[in-house]
Design an enzyme around this catalytic site. Structure first.
Site, PDB file in Angstrom:
ATOM      1  CG  HIS A 242      -2.082   0.920   1.097  1.00 25.14           C
ATOM      2  ND1 HIS A 242      -2.007   2.250   1.402  1.00 25.14           N
ATOM      3  CD2 HIS A 242      -3.342   0.690   0.645  1.00 25.14           C
ATOM      4  CE1 HIS A 242      -3.178   2.810   1.148  1.00 25.14           C
ATOM      5  NE2 HIS A 242      -4.007   1.892   0.683  1.00 25.14           N
ATOM      6  CD  GLU A 297      -8.733  -4.049  -3.637  1.00 23.99           C
ATOM      7  OE1 GLU A 297      -9.791  -4.620  -3.323  1.00 23.99           O
ATOM      8  OE2 GLU A 297      -8.676  -3.141  -4.466  1.00 23.99           O
TER       9      GLU A 297
HETATM   10  N1  ACO Z   1       4.062  -7.753  -4.291  1.00 23.28           N
HETATM   11  C1  ACO Z   1       5.403  -7.775  -4.467  1.00 23.28           C
HETATM   12  N2  ACO Z   1       6.176  -6.693  -4.406  1.00 23.28           N
HETATM   13  C2  ACO Z   1       5.574  -5.523  -4.152  1.00 23.28           C
HETATM   14  C3  ACO Z   1       4.181  -5.426  -3.952  1.00 23.28           C
HETATM   15  C4  ACO Z   1       3.422  -6.603  -4.025  1.00 23.28           C
HETATM   16  N3  ACO Z   1       2.101  -6.589  -3.859  1.00 23.28           N
HETATM   17  N4  ACO Z   1       3.850  -4.135  -3.725  1.00 23.28           N
HETATM   18  C5  ACO Z   1       4.997  -3.446  -3.772  1.00 23.28           C
HETATM   19  N5  ACO Z   1       6.034  -4.283  -4.030  1.00 23.28           N
HETATM   20  C6  ACO Z   1       7.436  -3.946  -4.135  1.00 23.28           C
HETATM   21  C7  ACO Z   1       7.751  -3.235  -5.444  1.00 23.28           C
HETATM   22  O1  ACO Z   1       8.070  -4.159  -6.451  1.00 23.28           O
HETATM   23  C8  ACO Z   1       8.923  -2.381  -5.035  1.00 23.28           C
HETATM   24  O2  ACO Z   1      10.045  -3.205  -4.959  1.00 23.28           O
HETATM   25  P1  ACO Z   1      11.457  -2.722  -5.594  1.00 23.28           P
HETATM   26  O3  ACO Z   1      11.810  -1.490  -4.813  1.00 23.28           O
HETATM   27  O4  ACO Z   1      12.348  -3.889  -5.367  1.00 23.28           O
HETATM   28  O5  ACO Z   1      11.190  -2.416  -7.040  1.00 23.28           O
HETATM   29  C9  ACO Z   1       8.598  -1.971  -3.606  1.00 23.28           C
HETATM   30  O6  ACO Z   1       7.736  -3.009  -3.105  1.00 23.28           O
HETATM   31  C10 ACO Z   1       7.885  -0.633  -3.495  1.00 23.28           C
HETATM   32  O7  ACO Z   1       6.807  -0.633  -4.402  1.00 23.28           O
HETATM   33  P2  ACO Z   1       6.088   0.670  -4.942  1.00 23.28           P
HETATM   34  O8  ACO Z   1       5.663   0.459  -6.360  1.00 23.28           O
HETATM   35  O9  ACO Z   1       6.901   1.898  -4.654  1.00 23.28           O
HETATM   36  O10 ACO Z   1       4.819   0.753  -4.041  1.00 23.28           O
HETATM   37  P3  ACO Z   1       3.637   1.743  -4.302  1.00 23.28           P
HETATM   38  O11 ACO Z   1       3.386   2.447  -3.021  1.00 23.28           O
HETATM   39  O12 ACO Z   1       3.824   2.580  -5.494  1.00 23.28           O
HETATM   40  O13 ACO Z   1       2.455   0.737  -4.670  1.00 23.28           O
HETATM   41  C11 ACO Z   1       0.587  -0.620  -4.614  1.00 23.28           C
HETATM   42  C12 ACO Z   1       1.395   0.455  -3.881  1.00 23.28           C
HETATM   43  C13 ACO Z   1       0.208  -0.110  -6.005  1.00 23.28           C
HETATM   44  C14 ACO Z   1      -0.693  -0.901  -3.837  1.00 23.28           C
HETATM   45  C15 ACO Z   1       1.459  -1.911  -4.731  1.00 23.28           C
HETATM   46  O14 ACO Z   1       1.796  -2.351  -3.447  1.00 23.28           O
HETATM   47  C16 ACO Z   1       0.783  -3.010  -5.529  1.00 23.28           C
HETATM   48  O15 ACO Z   1       0.870  -3.031  -6.762  1.00 23.28           O
HETATM   49  N6  ACO Z   1       0.107  -3.993  -4.821  1.00 23.28           N
HETATM   50  C17 ACO Z   1      -0.557  -5.067  -5.489  1.00 23.28           C
HETATM   51  C18 ACO Z   1      -1.900  -4.623  -6.045  1.00 23.28           C
HETATM   52  C19 ACO Z   1      -2.931  -4.363  -4.937  1.00 23.28           C
HETATM   53  O16 ACO Z   1      -3.068  -5.147  -4.014  1.00 23.28           O
HETATM   54  N7  ACO Z   1      -3.652  -3.232  -5.098  1.00 23.28           N
HETATM   55  C20 ACO Z   1      -4.680  -2.814  -4.163  1.00 23.28           C
HETATM   56  C21 ACO Z   1      -4.192  -1.711  -3.269  1.00 23.28           C
HETATM   57  S1  ACO Z   1      -5.388  -1.267  -2.053  1.00 23.28           S
HETATM   58  C22 ACO Z   1      -6.373  -0.154  -2.810  1.00 23.28           C
HETATM   59  O17 ACO Z   1      -5.984   0.610  -3.654  1.00 23.28           O
HETATM   60  C23 ACO Z   1      -7.795  -0.132  -2.476  1.00 23.28           C
END
Ligand code: ACO
Length: 355
Positions: A242, A297
Site C-alpha cells: 500500500h 483487497e
Molecule cells: N508484491 C510484491 N512486491 C511488491 C508489492 C506486491 N504486492 N507491492 C509493492 N512491491 C514492491 C515493489 O516491487 C517495489 O520493490 P522494488 O523497490 O524492489 O522495485 C517496492 O515493493 C515498493 O513498491 P512501490 O511500487 O513503490 O509501491 P507503491 O506504493 O507505489 O504501490 C501498490 C502500492 C500499487 C498498492 C502496490 O503495493 C501493488 O501493486 N500492490 C498489489 C496490487 C494491490 O493489491 N492493489 C490494491 C491496493 S489497495 C487499494 O488501492 C484499495
C-alpha cells in the site's frame, strides 16, 4: 518536486484520515472499527455527510427511494450492457445518467448501488431486478444482483464491506473525484471519474486477481514456492502492499472478522490465512525493508466470494460503497470554488532559436 505527489497535501478534509504508520483509519471522527459491522451503511453515510448534505434524517428510507428513482433512469440502459465487463457496464450506466435530474448526493449513491447490481447481471445476459425501497442498501444490492433471497448474515457481511470502503483519505479515485468537482462539473461527473480511477488493478481492481492468485496457488503446500516464483518473475502479489500503510491495513482485519461471521462457507478463509502468512514471510525475505503487508483487497476477495458475488463484480461493489465518499469529497471540494491546477515541469524540446 514530487512526481506521483507522495507526501504532498493537496486538500484539507474533515471526512477521513489514514495513519499509515499506526494502521489507523478515522472516518468522520470515528475509528473504522467503531463503524464497520456496528453502524449500518446508511447511517455511516449520514455521519460522513453531516454538514454537507442537509435533511438526511431517515437515511435508510431516503436511500431506498433514491435506488427506486435511479432504477427508472438506469433500467432502459440495460440492453447496452451486452459485451461489457461489469465495471465497464457500471461506468456506462452512470455516465448515461442525465445531470439535470440525477446530479444529487443521495441519487448518486442509490444509482451506484443499482448500477453495480445491474452491471453484474446484465453483462451475464440476465435481466435487471428492480430495487425494493424498504430494504437496507446492502441487502437490496445483493438481492438485485442475485435475484434470490438474502440472509441477515449475508446482508450484514456486505453492509460491513460497504462501510469499510466508504472513504479513505486522498486515494487516487477520491483525488480524481475532487479534481473533477473543482471544475464545478457536478457530483455525478465526479463519481464517474472516481470509478474510472478505481477500475485499475493498482487501486480497486485487485480483489478479483486475489482470488485468481489463490486459485493458481491451489494448495498450501504449493504456496511458498508459487509466491516466491511470482516475485522472482517480477510480479506483484495481489492484496499486498500500500502506498500509505506501512503496517497491516486496518480494513483487512475488519473484513476478515466479517467473513468469520458468515456460517457454512467452507474453508477458504483458513486457506487464505495460510497463504497470507506465507506471503508475508516471502515478501520479508525477497523485499527486505519494504514493509509490505496485507491490504484491503485481500479479505475483500474472500468476503465477496463467500457472498456469492462473481469476481468481476468486486470492483463495482467497491465503487458502490466508495461513491458515498466521492460524493462527500466532491461537495467539500466544490464549496472552495477553486480549481485544482498543479504545474508540470516541461522536459520536451524547445523551438529552434531564430537565427
Ligand atoms: N508484491 C510484491 N512486491 C511488491 C508489492 C506486491 N504486492 N507491492 C509493492 N512491491 C514492491 C515493489 O516491487 C517495489 O520493490 P522494488 O523497490 O524492489 O522495485 C517496492 O515493493 C515498493 O513498491 P512501490 O511500487 O513503490 O509501491 P507503491 O506504493 O507505489 O504501490 C501498490 C502500492 C500499487 C498498492 C502496490 O503495493 C501493488 O501493486 N500492490 C498489489 C496490487 C494491490 O493489491 N492493489 C490494491 C491496493 S489497495 C487499494 O488501492 C484499495
Amino acid at each position: 518536486m514530487t512526481i506521483g505527489l507522495d507526501d504532498v497535501i493537496a486538500a484539507e478534509t474533515a471526512l477521513s484520515h489514514v495513519d499509515g504508520e499506526a494502521g489507523r483509519l478515522i472516518i468522520a471522527g470515528h475509528d473504522l472499527e467503531a463503524l464497520a459491522g456496528r453502524v449500518a451503511f446508511e447511517d455511516a453515510v449520514a455521519l460522513l455527510w453531516e454538514g454537507l448534505v442537509p435533511d438526511l434524517v431517515h437515511p435508510r428510507a431516503v436511500l431506498g427511494q433514491a435506488r427506486e428513482r435511479a432504477y427508472g433512469y438506469l433500467e432502459p440502459l440495460g440492453p447496452q450492457l451486452a459485451g461489457l465487463t461489469p465495471v465497464e457496464g457500471m461506468r456506462m450506466l452512470l455516465a448515461g445518467l442525465p445531470d439535470a435530474e440525477v446530479d444529487h448526493p443521495t441519487l448518486a449513491v442509490g444509482a451506484a448501488g443499482v448500477a453495480a447490481a445491474m452491471a453484474v447481471r446484465g453483462t451475464q445476459g440476465l435481466a435487471p431486478v428492480a430495487p425494493d425501497a424498504r430494504s437496507s442498501h446492502a441487502a437490496d444490492i445483493l438481492r438485485m444482483m442475485r435475484d434470490a433471497p438474502v440472509s441477515d448474515d449475508e446482508a450484514q457481511g456486505l453492509d460491513t464491506y460497504l462501510v469499510t470502503v466508504i472513504d479513505h483519505g486522498l486515494n487516487a479515485s477520491t483525488f480524481t473525484a475532487r479534481v473533477v468537482a473543482s471544475t464545478q462539473a457536478g457530483i455525478l461527473s465526479s463519481v464517474v471519474a472516481g470509478l474510472c480511477a478505481l477500475k485499475g488493478p493498482l487501486h480497486g481492481g485487485a480483489p478479483g486477481p486475489v482470488l485468481d492468485m489463490l486459485d493458481a496457488i491451489g494448495s498450501i503446500d504449493n504456496a511458498a514456492a508459487w509466491l516466491d516464483d511470482a516475485i522472482v518473475r517480477g510480479e506483484r502479489l495481489m492484496g499486498f502492499g500500500h502506498r500509505i500503510y506501512r503496517v497491516r491495513d486496518p480494513r483487512a482485519d475488519v473484513l476478515k472478522a466479517a467473513v468469520g461471521r458468515l456460517k457454512g462457507r467452507g474453508n477458504r478463509i483458513a486457506f487464505a490465512e495460510a497463504v497470507e502468512a506465507t506471503a508475508l514471510k516471502v515478501l520479508e525475505r525477497r523485499k527486505p525493508g519494504r514493509r509490505l503487508d496485507t491490504n484491503v483487497e485481500f479479505y475483500t476477495a474472500i468476503l465477496l466470494d463467500a457472498l456469492g458475488v462473481p469476481r468481476e463484480g468486486f470492483t463495482p461493489l467497491f465503487a458502490a460503497g466508495r461513491t458515498a465518499g466521492w460524493v462527500a469529497h466532491a461537495i467539500e471540494q466544490s464549496r472552495l470554488r477553486r480549481i485544482i491546477r498543479p504545474q508540470s515541469r516541461y522536459v520536451g524540446a524547445w523551438p529552434a532559436q531564430a537565427a
